[in-house]
Design a protein around this motif. Structure first.
Motif, PDB file in Angstrom:
ATOM      1  N   ASN A  83       0.825  -1.209   0.000  1.00  0.00           N
ATOM      2  CA  ASN A  83       0.000   0.000   0.000  1.00  0.00           C
ATOM      3  C   ASN A  83       0.856   1.255   0.000  1.00  0.00           C
ATOM      4  OD1 ASN A  83      -2.154  -1.838   2.047  1.00  0.00           O
ATOM      5  ND2 ASN A  83      -2.824  -0.996   0.108  1.00  0.00           N
ATOM      6  N   VAL A  84       1.995   1.205   0.714  1.00  0.00           N
ATOM      7  CA  VAL A  84       2.906   2.352   0.745  1.00  0.00           C
ATOM      8  C   VAL A  84       3.494   2.586  -0.643  1.00  0.00           C
ATOM      9  CG1 VAL A  84       5.069   3.241   1.698  1.00  0.00           C
ATOM     10  CG2 VAL A  84       3.448   2.072   3.189  1.00  0.00           C
ATOM     11  N   LEU A  85       3.939   1.508  -1.303  1.00  0.00           N
ATOM     12  CA  LEU A  85       4.516   1.650  -2.641  1.00  0.00           C
ATOM     13  C   LEU A  85       3.466   2.089  -3.651  1.00  0.00           C
ATOM     14  CD1 LEU A  85       6.899  -1.450  -2.736  1.00  0.00           C
ATOM     15  CD2 LEU A  85       7.447   0.930  -2.206  1.00  0.00           C
ATOM     16  N   GLN A  86       2.206   1.748  -3.400  1.00  0.00           N
ATOM     17  CA  GLN A  86       1.116   2.233  -4.254  1.00  0.00           C
ATOM     18  C   GLN A  86       0.893   3.735  -4.107  1.00  0.00           C
ATOM     19  OE1 GLN A  86      -2.107  -0.347  -2.848  1.00  0.00           O
ATOM     20  NE2 GLN A  86      -2.342  -1.133  -4.930  1.00  0.00           N
ATOM     21  N   GLY A  87       1.324   4.297  -2.982  1.00  0.00           N
ATOM     22  CA  GLY A  87       1.075   5.702  -2.713  1.00  0.00           C
ATOM     23  C   GLY A  87      -0.218   5.950  -1.979  1.00  0.00           C
ATOM     24  N   ARG A  88      -0.885   4.895  -1.503  1.00  0.00           N
ATOM     25  CA  ARG A  88      -2.157   5.052  -0.803  1.00  0.00           C
ATOM     26  C   ARG A  88      -1.992   5.102   0.711  1.00  0.00           C
ATOM     27  NH1 ARG A  88      -5.204   0.668  -4.741  1.00  0.00           N
ATOM     28  NH2 ARG A  88      -5.156   1.986  -6.609  1.00  0.00           N
ATOM     29  N   MET A  89      -0.833   4.649   1.177  1.00  0.00           N
ATOM     30  CA  MET A  89      -0.502   4.758   2.593  1.00  0.00           C
ATOM     31  C   MET A  89       0.901   5.333   2.720  1.00  0.00           C
ATOM     32  SD  MET A  89      -1.962   1.267   4.429  1.00  0.00           S
ATOM     33  CE  MET A  89      -1.318   1.794   6.021  1.00  0.00           C
ATOM     34  N   SER A  90       1.252   5.695   3.949  1.00  0.00           N
ATOM     35  CA  SER A  90       2.590   6.173   4.252  1.00  0.00           C
ATOM     36  C   SER A  90       3.191   5.250   5.309  1.00  0.00           C
ATOM     37  CB  SER A  90       2.535   7.615   4.774  1.00  0.00           C
ATOM     38  OG  SER A  90       3.825   8.081   5.103  1.00  0.00           O
ATOM     39  N   LEU A  91       4.514   5.255   5.417  1.00  0.00           N
ATOM     40  CA  LEU A  91       5.136   4.478   6.480  1.00  0.00           C
ATOM     41  C   LEU A  91       4.686   4.979   7.848  1.00  0.00           C
ATOM     42  CD1 LEU A  91       8.804   4.100   5.172  1.00  0.00           C
ATOM     43  CD2 LEU A  91       7.085   2.295   5.365  1.00  0.00           C
ATOM     44  N   VAL A  92       4.537   6.291   7.973  1.00  0.00           N
ATOM     45  CA  VAL A  92       4.155   6.901   9.247  1.00  0.00           C
ATOM     46  C   VAL A  92       2.935   7.789   9.034  1.00  0.00           C
ATOM     47  CG1 VAL A  92       4.905   8.330  11.185  1.00  0.00           C
ATOM     48  CG2 VAL A  92       6.574   6.915   9.978  1.00  0.00           C
ATOM     49  N   GLY A  93       1.976   7.649   9.910  1.00  0.00           N
ATOM     50  CA  GLY A  93       0.758   8.458   9.828  1.00  0.00           C
ATOM     51  C   GLY A  93      -0.292   7.877  10.751  1.00  0.00           C
ATOM     52  N   PRO A  94      -1.450   8.496  10.857  1.00  0.00           N
ATOM     53  CA  PRO A  94      -2.528   7.933  11.678  1.00  0.00           C
ATOM     54  C   PRO A  94      -2.955   6.569  11.139  1.00  0.00           C
ATOM     55  CG  PRO A  94      -2.978  10.226  11.110  1.00  0.00           C
ATOM     56  CD  PRO A  94      -1.817   9.805  10.275  1.00  0.00           C
ATOM     57  N   ARG A  95      -3.098   5.594  12.012  1.00  0.00           N
ATOM     58  CA  ARG A  95      -3.509   4.266  11.563  1.00  0.00           C
ATOM     59  C   ARG A  95      -4.932   4.318  11.024  1.00  0.00           C
ATOM     60  NH1 ARG A  95      -1.547   0.503   9.700  1.00  0.00           N
ATOM     61  NH2 ARG A  95      -2.837  -1.068  10.705  1.00  0.00           N
ATOM     62  N   PRO A  96      -5.193   3.649   9.883  1.00  0.00           N
ATOM     63  CA  PRO A  96      -6.544   3.670   9.312  1.00  0.00           C
ATOM     64  C   PRO A  96      -7.496   2.786  10.113  1.00  0.00           C
ATOM     65  CG  PRO A  96      -5.109   2.247   8.016  1.00  0.00           C
ATOM     66  CD  PRO A  96      -4.232   2.889   9.063  1.00  0.00           C
ATOM     67  N   HIS A  97      -8.645   3.333  10.466  1.00  0.00           N
ATOM     68  CA  HIS A  97      -9.657   2.566  11.185  1.00  0.00           C
ATOM     69  C   HIS A  97     -10.663   1.985  10.199  1.00  0.00           C
ATOM     70  CE1 HIS A  97      -8.831   5.382  14.848  1.00  0.00           C
ATOM     71  NE2 HIS A  97      -7.931   4.428  14.742  1.00  0.00           N
ATOM     72  N   ALA A  98     -11.434   1.022  10.690  1.00  0.00           N
ATOM     73  CA  ALA A  98     -12.505   0.460   9.864  1.00  0.00           C
ATOM     74  C   ALA A  98     -13.480   1.566   9.467  1.00  0.00           C
ATOM     75  CB  ALA A  98     -13.223  -0.644  10.632  1.00  0.00           C
ATOM     76  N   MET A  99     -14.054   1.445   8.280  1.00  0.00           N
ATOM     77  CA  MET A  99     -14.915   2.505   7.759  1.00  0.00           C
ATOM     78  C   MET A  99     -16.131   2.720   8.657  1.00  0.00           C
ATOM     79  SD  MET A  99     -14.633   1.670   3.676  1.00  0.00           S
ATOM     80  CE  MET A  99     -15.617   3.092   3.218  1.00  0.00           C
ATOM     81  N   ASP A 100     -16.662   1.643   9.225  1.00  0.00           N
ATOM     82  CA  ASP A 100     -17.814   1.797  10.118  1.00  0.00           C
ATOM     83  C   ASP A 100     -17.441   2.571  11.380  1.00  0.00           C
ATOM     84  OD1 ASP A 100     -19.733   0.363   8.563  1.00  0.00           O
ATOM     85  OD2 ASP A 100     -18.692  -1.481   9.109  1.00  0.00           O
ATOM     86  N   HIS A 101     -16.205   2.381  11.842  1.00  0.00           N
ATOM     87  CA  HIS A 101     -15.752   3.142  13.006  1.00  0.00           C
ATOM     88  C   HIS A 101     -15.653   4.626  12.668  1.00  0.00           C
ATOM     89  CE1 HIS A 101     -13.657  -0.767  14.547  1.00  0.00           C
ATOM     90  NE2 HIS A 101     -14.959  -0.775  14.750  1.00  0.00           N
ATOM     91  N   ASN A 102     -15.174   4.921  11.469  1.00  0.00           N
ATOM     92  CA  ASN A 102     -15.088   6.325  11.050  1.00  0.00           C
ATOM     93  C   ASN A 102     -16.467   6.968  11.008  1.00  0.00           C
ATOM     94  OD1 ASN A 102     -12.313   6.188  10.769  1.00  0.00           O
ATOM     95  ND2 ASN A 102     -12.383   5.714   8.596  1.00  0.00           N
ATOM     96  N   VAL A 103     -17.444   6.242  10.466  1.00  0.00           N
ATOM     97  CA  VAL A 103     -18.810   6.772  10.379  1.00  0.00           C
ATOM     98  C   VAL A 103     -19.363   7.048  11.769  1.00  0.00           C
ATOM     99  CG1 VAL A 103     -21.169   6.228   9.689  1.00  0.00           C
ATOM    100  CG2 VAL A 103     -19.268   5.676   8.157  1.00  0.00           C
ATOM    101  N   TYR A 104     -19.017   6.175  12.737  1.00  0.00           N
ATOM    102  CA  TYR A 104     -19.533   6.358  14.097  1.00  0.00           C
ATOM    103  C   TYR A 104     -18.813   7.492  14.827  1.00  0.00           C
ATOM    104  CZ  TYR A 104     -20.227   5.446  19.073  1.00  0.00           C
ATOM    105  OH  TYR A 104     -20.491   5.589  20.404  1.00  0.00           O
ATOM    106  N   TYR A 105     -17.474   7.451  14.819  1.00  0.00           N
ATOM    107  CA  TYR A 105     -16.715   8.396  15.643  1.00  0.00           C
ATOM    108  C   TYR A 105     -16.725   9.817  15.092  1.00  0.00           C
ATOM    109  CZ  TYR A 105     -14.883   4.639  18.567  1.00  0.00           C
ATOM    110  OH  TYR A 105     -14.761   3.601  19.440  1.00  0.00           O
TER     111      TYR A 105
END
Length: 458
Positions: free
Chosen positions: A364-386
């Motif tokens: 995912n990092v080599l794809q450019g969609r993630m970084s080595l360092v950053g906020p950890r991605p949460h489940a999409m349902d958690h994002n909708v709730y929080y």
């Protein structure tokens, strides 16, 4: 007493000479210690050493390495120094390639010199940084300031500087904005007294935004003084994310919320992800093949767990992990993995404890969609709730999600049983975004390998 205005210029000049001297000394020492090179005739090596040594402080000037670091992060300075060093290496290498003179110089010598300059430069700069902090904490090398503001703001600044003596600022005097009628006269008296001789270096204004007219009047009076005047607006009741002053359409604006990773910073972080991510992917590839084989034998196919997550600016992407659970009926959308979770296999427990299940995210990092360092991605349902229960929750998505992050290396990972657990994690994520630097990324990566790789959460 009048502070010497040339002191800062002399210090910047000294630091330029300091960096050039380190580069020259380390490169020349490497040259002398390699018998196959020490007796070569010609000026090629001395000339390259001279050019590289002068180019390093030039790049440092370009990237702001020689601006004041009083009260700023050591790791931020390390990041800027490494960026200046890397740019110097790239420019020298391109020059040698374009002039077809790479064969003239020993690649081993160039590698040793480059790594040596970076290592010695970081060590000596770190030592100097800590020496100056101790010096300032002892009451030397101080900058004296005059603070003008409301009583509460002045008290807040004094308390802050008292608790951080190593920063090297001392409140010389205060002017309280408590009587609007007498204030212009007191400011005029300060200007008349300190126009040519003064016992302070800077003037700090700290008033609420609601008193903008007062700030304007004070600033107009202080324009007669040849000193730095800083305005610290009282924004204690506003949640800020990387606020800055910018000019838009010939108008000055105070940006209360912007992404720090734009322009040169975004380029630097992309280079970091591509270079370090590629090296880590190659280094861990044999381990990933072994884990894939073990997962296939232990749990069957599929080997990878794939799930959509929200990334930069809330856009969806597919994240990859090694599978750690047996096939099961879908759990409620907000249910997180728990201790002694029956869905997790023994191999899955090991992969989760060691964070090895996260290794496929290097792709995912080599794809450019993630970084080595950053906020950890949460489940999409958690994002909708929080997003509805934590006001600034979605600000985490102002940067790419990371494989590791400031929250994770500080123990905030795994299951969040209470709302305050997630709020604390979000605060750490926002601190990272608000203080991003290449140096902070390198620090988090070092902490990850030192203590954050082993996870005692489910």
């Amino acid at each position: 007493m009048t502070p010497r205005t040339s002191g800062s210029d002399m210090l910047r000049m000294a630091m330029r000479c300091f960096d050039a001297g380190i580069a020259m000394g380390v490169s020349w020492l490497a040259f002398l210690l390699m018998p196959s090179l020490a007796y070569r005739e010609g000026i090629e090596y001395p000339l390259l050493i001279l050019v590289g040594s002068l180019l390093l402080p030039a790049m440092g000037e370009l990237f702001g390495l020689y601006r004041p670091w009083r009260g700023r992060s050591l790791f931020s300075m390390f990041g800027v120094y490494l960026l200046s060093w890397l740019t110097t290496i790239v420019i020298v290498s391109l020059f040698l390639v374009m002039t077809k003179s790479t064969h003239t110089f020993s690649r081993l010598w160039m590698a040793i010199s480059a790594v040596g300059v970076a290592g010695v430069g970081l060590v000596l700069r770190g030592a100097l940084y800590h020496y100056l902090r101790r010096l300032r904490a002892a009451g030397r090398n101080l900058k004296c300031v005059v603070v003008i503001g409301t009583p509460s703001n002045v008290e807040r600044i004094q308390s802050h500087l008292t608790s951080m003596r190593y920063i090297g600022y001392r409140v010389q005097r205060t002017i309280l904005v408590d009587d609007p009628q007498s204030l212009p006269g007191r400011i005029e008296s300060l200007v008349n007294e300190a126009t040519f001789k003064r016992d302070f270096h800077e003037i700090w204004l700290s008033l609420p935004l609601s008193q903008g007219d007062t700030v304007k009047c004070i600033a107009e009076q202080l324009i007669a003084l040849p000193v730095d005047v800083r305005y610290f607006p009282d924004l204690t009741d506003v949640r800020l994310l990387n606020h800055r002053m910018t000019q838009v359409a010939d108008l000055f604006s105070l940006d209360l919320n912007y992404s720090p990773l734009d322009g040169a910073s975004r380029i630097v972080k992309n280079i970091e992800d591509r270079v370090l991510g590629g090296l880590l992917f190659v280094g861990f590839f044999p381990i990933m093949l072994l884990i894939a084989l073990l997962v296939a034998c232990n749990m069957g196919r599929p080997v990878l767990f794939k799930q959509h997550r929200h990334g930069l600016d809330g856009k969806r992407f597919r994240i990859y992990k090694f599978r750690t659970m047996r096939a099961h009926t879908a759990a409620p959308c907000l249910q997180q993995a728990q201790r002694s979770d029956p869905r997790i296999t023994s191999l899955g427990h090991f992969l989760r404890r060691t964070s090895l299940d996260e290794l496929p995210q290097l792709y995912n990092v080599l794809q450019g969609r993630m970084s080595l360092v950053g906020p950890r991605p949460h489940a999409m349902d958690h994002n909708v709730y929080y997003k509805d229960v934590i006001a600034d929750y979605m600000q985490r998505h102002r940067v790419k999600p990371g494989m590791t992050g400031w929250a994770q290396v500080n123990g905030l990972r795994g299951e969040t049983r209470e709302l305050r657990d997630m709020e604390k994690r979000v605060n750490y994520d926002l601190f990272y975004i608000n203080n991003w630097s290449l140096g902070l990324d390198l620090k988090i990566l070092a902490m990850t390998f030192k203590r954050g790789f082993f996870n005692h959460q489910p």
